[in-house]
Design an enzyme around this catalytic site. Structure first.
Site, PDB file in Angstrom:
ATOM      1  CB  ILE A 110      -0.993   0.044   1.191  1.00 31.96           C
ATOM      2  CG1 ILE A 110      -0.276  -0.087   2.530  1.00 31.96           C
ATOM      3  CG2 ILE A 110      -2.081  -1.003   1.030  1.00 31.96           C
ATOM      4  CD1 ILE A 110      -1.175   0.260   3.723  1.00 31.96           C
ATOM      5  NE  ARG A 167      -0.090  -6.535  -1.285  1.00 32.74           N
ATOM      6  CZ  ARG A 167       1.141  -6.428  -0.793  1.00 32.74           C
ATOM      7  NH1 ARG A 167       2.163  -6.385  -1.620  1.00 32.74           N
ATOM      8  NH2 ARG A 167       1.359  -6.371   0.488  1.00 32.74           N
ATOM      9  CB  CYS A 202      -1.514  -9.926   0.025  1.00 29.91           C
ATOM     10  SG  CYS A 202      -3.024  -9.313   0.803  1.00 29.91           S
ATOM     11  CB  SER A 203       0.596  -8.885   4.362  1.00 28.44           C
ATOM     12  OG  SER A 203       1.742  -8.714   3.555  1.00 28.44           O
TER      13      SER A 203
END
Lengths: 652, 550
Positions: free
Chosen positions: A274, A342, A336-337
Site C-alpha cells: 500500500i 491485494r 497477500c499479507s
C-alpha cells in the site's frame, strides 16, 4: 462554527469552470464549505463537502490575498483566495478540523437522509445479499458448505459471519488453520466456478516464519484441493513480490513452503504494498494536475509514477487466476499479507474476468459487497474517513475500479454498467453519504450500528440505474458471455482521464458518444411505447367504426404504411421525422407526448468566452485550454435525486 | 514486358503464410509484375494479394534448407512466408525487393489497373478549382482565379489556377513569386464566411542575410487585409530555424517591411525528424521484448505525440486568429509544402463544417494537399521500416490524418466520416491502385497524364456502397467552430494505425456495430411511429366526417 460563518470577497479558482477567479462569499457549515459567487440573478454556488477534503494547504500570499489550496479525494482541486490572513488561517483550521472527524458519528452519513420517505428506506440494507450470490454460484453443494465457525466473530474479527469452506474441513482444522494465519484469516471461499468445480479461496499469509508448520493449515489446503475432484493440485498465489514475502518470514509470517503442503504450486505475483501504491498515485496526481504540461512532462511523469505498471500487475494476477480456475479447472488460494488489500483486488478482478454476472450492475454491487465490504477491506483506514494514521491510507479500491475501467476500454460491450458508474461509486466510497463503506469490518459496522443509522448506497444506484447503463452492452454478445481475456501488453493500459482529470473540463471530449447513445436508446424506448400506444388507439378506433373495409389497413398487418413516400411523411410529420438528427432540445410529439432529448449531446462547442480568457491575453498565449464547451457543463452530479448533495457541485 | 526479367521464380508451391489474426495458410506463391499472391487454391481461405508497392522492407531468415521472408508493409502490417528451398527463397526475396523499389513511374500499378467497378463520377473532375472558386464567388467578389501558372513556369509546385486578391495583377504575382522559395507566392487557402477573414499560404520569403525586400510581395499580402486591419503571419518554424534559413537565402518577413502583420513562430518539425519519429514509434509499438516495461518512455522518445500536439496547437492558433481575433492569417514554413499544409488544412477542419463531410474532406485533401503540391511521391516513398539514407521521406500527411483523428475523437458526432476513412487515405497515400496520390504536384500529374491513364481514388470512394462503409453513424451536421483540446491527456495514440496489427479490434468492432444498430433502429422506429401518427390523424379526422369506402 458560530464564530466564523462567512468570509466576504473571497476568490475561487476552479479549473472545472473558468480560468478566471470568481469573486464571492465563503460560508462554512458543519458539512460543507459553500462558495457563492457575487452575481445578480442566479449566482453560481460551489459546495465543498468536508468529508471529501484530503488536504488543505496554505500557499504564498499573492496580490489578491492568501490562497488556500483544497485537494479532494475525488481528485478535484480548488483554490480559495482569502483577502485577510487571519480569515485565511481560520478557514484553514476549520476546514482541517471538519475534514478530519475523530469519530464515526461525526460522518455525514449519520445525518444524511437521501429521501424523506422513511418507510421506503428502512430495510433496504438487504438489497444486496452476499448469501444469494454464493447460492447463485452453486454453493452449498456436496463439497462446499457454510460454516458457523465465525459466529459472533469468534475466530476472526475482520471476517464476516457467513463463510464457506470445504465440507471435509472439520472445525478443529478450520480453527487450527486460523491460528496459523495472520489475524486469524483462514482460507475460505471467495468464488466457485460451477463449470469446472474449481474455487478461488482467500486468506492471509501463514505464520510460517522460517520453518514453522501447522498440520491443520496443511489439511485445510488439502481439503480445498480435494473439493475440486477433477484436479490433482492447486495453486497458492501470493500476490506480493517475493522479496516482501521473504522479509515477512523474519517477523514469523511468510508464505507456504511447497514441501510442506501436498500438491500445491506456489506463485508470487509481484503486486507492491500500500505504501508504494500510495506514493505512485500521488505522483500520478501530480502529473494530472500539471498546468499546461508538455507531452514529455506528461508521458514521462506517467511513466515515472509507475501507476499503470501496478494496474497491469493486478490485472495479470487476475488473468492468472481466471485461467487456472476457468480453463485449467484448478483451484487457487490467494493471499497477500493480511488478505484484505491485494487479495481482495485480485479475487475480484478474477471474478469479473470469469463470470459475466459481475459485469452486470447488480452483480458488480454484489462483488463489492462480497470481496470488499464483507471480507473486511479497511475502507475507513484506506479512504481516511476519520482522522487516523496517514500510512494506512491507500488507493486499493481505486486500483480495482481502474482495472475494471481498463477492461471496459478493451471490451466496450462486455459490461452492463458504464464508466460513470465506476466514477460515481468511487466518489461515494470516499464521500460518506451512505454507510456502506464506513468502518473497517463487518463487526465494526455492527458495533457502530451502521445499518440502523445510515442508508445503503445500492438501492440509490439501482433507482438511478438509467444513468449508469452502458448502451453498448448486449447480453448476447460473445464478449458479454464467457471469460474475458484482455490484452496485457503495456500499451493496452491507458491513463484514466475520466477519473483523474474528472474536474478538468477542458481535457474531455466535447461530444460524448456515451451521452449520445444513451439519449438515443432512451428515445427508442419512448418510441416503442408510442408505437404500441398508437397501434392500440388505431385498433380501437377501427373497432368502433366496425367497418370491415378498414381491416385491410389495420395496423398489425399494414406493411404498406411503412412504405409511405418520404414526401408524404414530411408533409405531415416533418418536424418529428427530422428531430433525432437535425434539431435538439425538447420536442413534443403531435399527440402531446413529450419526447425529451436529454441535453445537447451531439452539438459541439464554440469557444466559450466566459471560460476562456485567452482572448484578452492575445493569441500567442495559446495553450492546452484552447477549448471549452459552450453550455454543457460536465455532469458532476449524475444523480437525479435533488436532495443528494454531492461533494462539490455548482448551480449555474 | 520488363517485369519478366525481375521475376526469377514466378511460382513456388508449399509456402506457409503467417498473418496477424489469421490462421496459417499453406499454398502457392505467385509473383506478378505488381502483386505478390498467395493462394491455397481452396474456396474457403482468403487469398493474399499484396501490392509490391506496399512493401516497405523485407528480411530473410534461413533454417536448414528452407527460408523465411518477413515482409514489412507500408501499412505497418508484417507477414511471414516460409519458403521451402534455399534458392527459391533467395529468388523470391530478390524479386520482391526489385519489384517493390521500381523507380520507373510508368511501370507503377495505377497505369495497369483497370477498375472492376462502374465509374459513376470521374474523381479526376470531382474537385476542380473552377468549381471551388464558384463557391467563393458566391460569398465575396474580392478574389479572382489567376491562370498565371498555367504552364507551371511561375511556380513548379503550384496548380495552373490559383486564387489571389482581385486587385493584384499577374505581373505582380510573377514578381512576388521570385521572392518566395520555390516560387510559392501567397495564395488563398481559406475564406471564413462568418467574418470575411482569410487564410493565405506561401513559402518562406527569400530575404537572405541582407534583408532583401519585395514591394510586390508586400502589396500582394497587404491586399488581403481590410482597411486598418492587422494580420498574423504564422511561421511554422522557430525563430532560430528561421534565422538560420537566411544564410541559405531564405528568411522571414521583417516587421519594418510588413508593419501591418504580426509574426508568430511555432515549432513544427520537418522531414527527417518526423521520419525518425515514425520509425521509433513503430519500433516501440512492435517491441515484443521484456524491455516493454518502458513503453511510455519509448512512446515519449519517439516524440510522435509531441508532433501531433504541436501541429494541432498551431492549427488552433491559426483558427483562433481568424475566428476569434477577426484577423487574416498567412501561414508558411520553409518550402510551404509540408507543415504549412498541415496547419492550413487542420484550421479549416476546425473552422468549416463542410470540411468535416466525406466529400468536403476529399475536397480539402485535393485542394490543400494534392493541388497545393505536397510531394506525396517523395514523402511516401518509404514508411516506418525505411532504413539507410532517406530521400525526403516524411510522414507529414499521416501526422495530418492523426490530428484529424484526434479532433474526431473529441467531436465524435461532428464528422460525417469514420476513422476507417482516414486509415484508407493513409494506406492509399503510400500504396494504391489509384493514381490520386502519384507524383509530387499538379505539374507531375499533368506530365504523367494521370487523369487520362489512371483511375482516381475518388471515383471508387464516391460510390454509394463505399460511402456507406465510411459513414459515421453518429454524424450530425454541426456548424460551430470545433476547438479541440491539445492537453496531453486529450491526445491519444492512434491505435487504429499504430496498434492495428498488434491487437485484435474484434471487441471494438462489435461495439461499433452495436452503436450503428441502435441508431439504425432509431430511424426505423421514427418512420414507423410517424406513419402511425399519420394514420391516426387521418382516422380521427374521418371520425368527424362521413365514412369513406376505400
Amino acid at each position: 462554527m458560530e464564530h466564523m460563518p462567512k468570509v466576504y470577497n473571497v476568490f475561487l479558482v476552479d479549473k472545472a469552470f473558468s480560468r478566471k477567479p470568481l469573486s464571492g462569499t465563503l460560508h462554512l457549515t458543519e458539512t460543507h464549505s459553500v462558495f457563492t459567487e457575487n452575481a445578480s440573478g442566479l449566482p453560481k454556488e460551489t459546495w465543498i463537502l468536508h468529508s471529501l477534503v484530503c488536504l488543505v494547504e496554505r500557499q504564498p500570499p499573492t496580490d489578491t490575498g492568501y490562497p488556500l489550496r483544497v485537494h479532494c479525494k475525488n481528485f478535484q482541486v480548488l483554490q480559495l483566495i482569502i483577502p485577510q490572513e487571519t480569515d485565511c488561517h481560520e478557514v484553514h483550521m476549520s476546514v482541517l478540523r471538519l475534514s478530519r472527524p475523530e469519530r464515526y458519528e461525526d460522518l455525514y452519513c449519520f445525518s444524511y437522509n437521501p429521501k424523506s420517505d422513511k418507510d421506503e428506506s428502512t430495510g433496504r440494507w438487504n438489497f444486496i445479499d452476499v448469501k444469494t450470490d454464493y447460492h447463485r454460484m452453486g454453493v452449498s453443494n456436496q463439497l462446499w458448505h457454510t460454516t458457523s465457525t465465525n459466529h459472533d466473530y469468534r475466530v476472526c474479527e475482520t471476517y464476516p459471519i457467513d463463510l464457506y469452506v470445504p465440507k471435509s474441513a472439520t472445525l478443529p482444522v478450520i480453527v487450527g488453520s486460523s491460528k496459523f494465519r495472520s489475524r486469524g484469516r483462514f482460507p475460505t471461499l471467495s468464488y466457485y466456478c460451477k463449470e469446472t468445480h474449481a474455487a478461488i479461496c482467500r486468506s492471509s499469509q501463514p505464520l510460517s516464519g522460517f520453518s514453522a508448520r501447522c498440520l491443520e493449515d496443511e489439511q485445510m489446503l488439502e481439503a480445498i484441493m480435494k473439493s475440486n475432484p477433477g484436479s490433482q493440485f492447486m495453486y497458492v498465489v501470493d500476490t506480493r513480490p517475493k522479496l516482501n514475502a521473504m522479509a515477512n518470514r523474519a517477523a514469523g509470517k511468510g508464505y507456504e513452503n511447497e514441501d510442506n503442503y501436498a500438491n500445491i504450486r506456489f506463485q508470487f505475483m509481484g503486486i507492491e504494498n500500500i505504501h508504494v501504491m500510495r506514493n505512485s498515485q500521488q505522483k500520478l496526481l501530480e502529473v494530472s494536475e500539471l498546468q499546461s504540461p508538455s507531452m514529455t512532462d506528461f508521458l514521462l511523469g506517467l511513466e515515472n509514477s509507475g501507476w499503470l505498471k501496478h494496474i497491469r500487475a493486478i490485472l495479470l494476477a487476475g488473468v492468472f487466476i481466471a485461467k487456472a480456475v476457468s480453463v485449467k479447472g484448478v483451484s487457487v488460494l490467494v493471499h497477500c499479507s493480511d488478505g484484505w488489500d491485494r487479495t481482495g483486488q485480485v479475487c475480484s478482478v478474477a471474478s469479473v474476468l470469469i463470470d459475466p454476472y459481475y459485469r452486470t450492475l447488480r452483480g458488480f454491487m454484489v462483488l463489492i459487497e462480497k470481496d470488499w465490504v464483507s471480507f473486511g477491506h479497511k475502507f475507513s483506514h484506506r479512504c481516511s474517513h476519520i482522522h487516523g494514521d496517514p500510512k494506512e491510507v491507500a488507493p486499493v479500491v481505486d486500483q480495482f475500479l481502474e482495472v475494471v475501467w481498463q477492461l471496459m476500454e478493451q471490451f466496450p460491450s462486455a459490461f452492463e454498467y458504464n464508466e460513470r458508474f465506476l466514477i460515481s461509486l468511487h466518489h461515494h466510497i470516499y464521500a460518506c453519504h451512505y454507510g456502506n463503506f464506513i468502518c473497517n469490518s463487518q463487526k465494526e459496522r455492527r458495533d457502530e450500528r451502521i445499518q440502523e443509522q445510515t442508508h445503503s448506497i445500492w438501492p440509490h444506484f439501482w433507482e438511478n440505474k438509467s444513468e449508469f447503463m452502458n448502451p453498448f452492452y448486449k447480453p448476447d454478445h460473445c464478449q458479454s458471455q464467457g471469460v474475458l481475456w484482455p490484452n496485457t501488453a503495456l500499451y493496452s493500459f491507458k491513463f484514466w482521464r475520466g477519473l483523474y482529470n474528472r474536474f478538468d473540463k477542458g481535457v474531455h471530449p466535447r461530444q460524448s458518444v456515451l451521452d449520445c447513445l444513451m439519449a438515443i436508446k432512451e428515445e427508442n424506448q419512448q418510441l416503442e411505447e408510442e408505437l404500441i400506444l398508437h397501434q392500440k388507439k388505431i385498433a380501437t378506433l377501427e373497432r368502433e367504426r366496425g367497418t370491415a373495409t378498414y381491416k385491410r389497413n389495420s395496423i398489425v398487418t399494414s406493411t404498406d404504411i411503412w412504405g409511405q413516400s418520404d414526401a408524404d411523411l414530411d408533409l405531415l410529420c416533418g418536424s418529428i421525422r427530422s428531430f433525432p438528427l437535425i434539431s435538439f432540445g425538447q420536442q413534443r410529439g403531435s399527440d402531446g407526448t413529450a419526447l425529451v432529448r436529454p441535453r445537447d449531446t451531439r452539438k459541439g462547442s464554440d469557444l466559450d468566452l466566459s471560460a476562456n480568457s485567452d482572448q484578452e491575453s492575445g493569441v500567442a498565449d495559446l495553450n492546452c485550454r484552447l477549448s471549452s464547451g459552450s453550455e454543457s457543463l460536465p455532469s458532476e452530479d449524475i444523480m437525479k435525486n435533488p436532495d443528494l448533495v454531492e461533494a462539490i457541485y455548482s448551480v449555474a | 514486358m520488363e517485369f519478366a526479367e525481375l521475376i526469377k521464380t514466378p511460382r513456388v508451391d508449399g509456402v506457409v503464410l503467417h498473418r496477424p489474426f489469421m490462421p496459417l495458410v499453406e499454398g502457392t506463391l505467385c509473383l506478378t509484375g505488381h502483386h505478390l499472391i498467395l493462394s491455397s487454391r481452396q474456396d474457403n481461405t482468403e487469398e493474399l494479394w499484396l501490392l509490391h508497392a506496399n512493401i516497405d522492407a523485407i528480411e530473410k531468415r534461413f533454417v536448414g534448407s528452407s527460408g523465411s521472408i518477413i515482409v514489412k508493409c507500408k501499412d505497418l502490417k508484417t507477414i511471414q512466408m516460409d519458403i521451402p528451398g534455399m534458392e527459391e527463397c533467395l529468388n523470391v526475396a530478390s524479386s520482391i525487393e526489385a519489384l517493390s523499389t521500381l523507380d520507373s513511374v510508368s511501370l507503377k500499378y495505377p497505369f495497369f489497373y483497370r477498375p472492376m467497378f462502374e465509374v459513376i463520377e470521374d474523381g479526376w473532375n470531382s474537385f476542380l478549382p473552377e468549381e471551388a472558386f464558384k463557391d467563393l464567388e458566391s460569398m465575396t467578389d474580392e478574389w479572382r482565379l489567376s491562370d498565371v501558372n498555367n504552364d507551371f513556369s511561375v511556380c513548379q509546385s503550384y496548380p495552373p489556377l490559383v486564387t489571389v486578391p482581385k486587385d493584384v495583377d499577374d505581373d505582380t504575382l510573377r514578381k512576388a513569386a521570385t521572392f518566395r522559395h520555390g516560387g510559392r507566392f501567397p495564395v488563398l487557402s481559406y475564406y471564413h464566411k462568418k467574418n470575411g477573414m482569410v487564410m493565405m499560404r506561401a513559402s518562406q520569403p527569400l530575404t537572405g542575410t541582407n534583408g532583401r525586400r519585395c514591394k510586390e510581395d508586400e502589396k500582394l499580402i497587404n491586399a488581403t487585409l481590410r482597411a486598418g486591419k492587422r494580420g498574423y503571419i504564422i511561421d511554422t518554424r522557430t525563430i532560430a530555424v528561421a534565422q538560420q534559413a537566411k544564410a541559405r537565402g531564405g528568411g522571414f518577413e521583417l516587421e519594418s517591411n510588413y508593419p501591418q502583420w504580426r509574426r508568430i513562430h511555432k515549432t513544427i518539425e520537418r522531414h527527417s525528424v518526423l521520419q525518425e519519429s515514425l520509425i521509433k514509434l513503430v519500433e516501440a509499438c512492435n517491441d515484443q521484448s521484456h524491455s516493454m516495461d518502458r513503453w511510455l518512455s519509448k512512446l515519449e522518445a519517439s516524440s510522435w505525440q509531441s508532433h501531433v500536439k504541436e501541429i494541432l496547437t498551431t492549427a488552433c492558433l491559426a483558427a483562433q486568429c481568424i475566428d476569434r481575433e477577426g484577423a487574416s492569417v498567412l501561414v508558411h514554413g520553409t518550402e510551404g509544402t509540408d507543415s504549412t499544409l498541415q496547419v492550413t488544412s487542420l484550421a479549416q477542419i476546425i473552422l468549416d463544417q463542410s470540411c468535416r463531410t466525406i466529400r468536403g474532406f476529399q475536397a480539402l485533401v485535393e485542394r490543400e494537399w494534392l493541388q497545393a503540391g505536397h510531394p506525396f511521391r517523395q514523402r511516401c516513398a518509404q514508411s516506418a521500416h525505411s532504413n539507410g539514407k532517406l530521400r525526403g521521406e516524411a510522414p507529414v500527411f499521416l501526422l495530418f490524418l492523426d490530428c484529424v483523428w484526434q479532433i474526431l475523437r473529441q467531436f465524435p458526432c461532428s464528422f460525417q466520416f469514420s476513422e476507417g476513412f482516414l486509415v484508407l487515405l493513409w494506406e492509399h497515400a503510400y500504396a494504391s491502385q489509384f493514381g490520386t496520390f502519384m507524383g509530387n504536384c499538379a505539374a507531375d500529374r499533368t506530365k504523367l497524364k494521370l487523369p487520362q491513364k489512371t483511375v482516381s481514388l475518388w471515383s471508387w470512394v464516391n460510390r454509394p456502397e463505399e460511402l456507406e462503409r465510411f459513414t459515421n453513424p453518429l454524424y450530425e451536421p454541426n456548424s460551430l467552430v470545433i476547438w479541440p483540446s491539445v492537453a496531453p491527456q486529450s491526445l491519444l495514440l492512434w491505435e487504429g494505425v499504430f496498434l492495428r496489427w498488434n491487437r485484435s479490434s474484434k471487441w471494438l468492432d462489435e461495439a461499433y456495430e452495436e452503436m450503428a444498430h441502435i441508431i439504425e433502429y432509431n430511424k426505423e422506429l421514427q418512420t414507423k411511429v410517424n406513419s402511425l401518427r399519420r394514420q391516426l390523424a387521418q382516422l380521427e379526422t374521418e371520425e368527424d366526417g362521413p365514412l369513406q369506402t376505400p
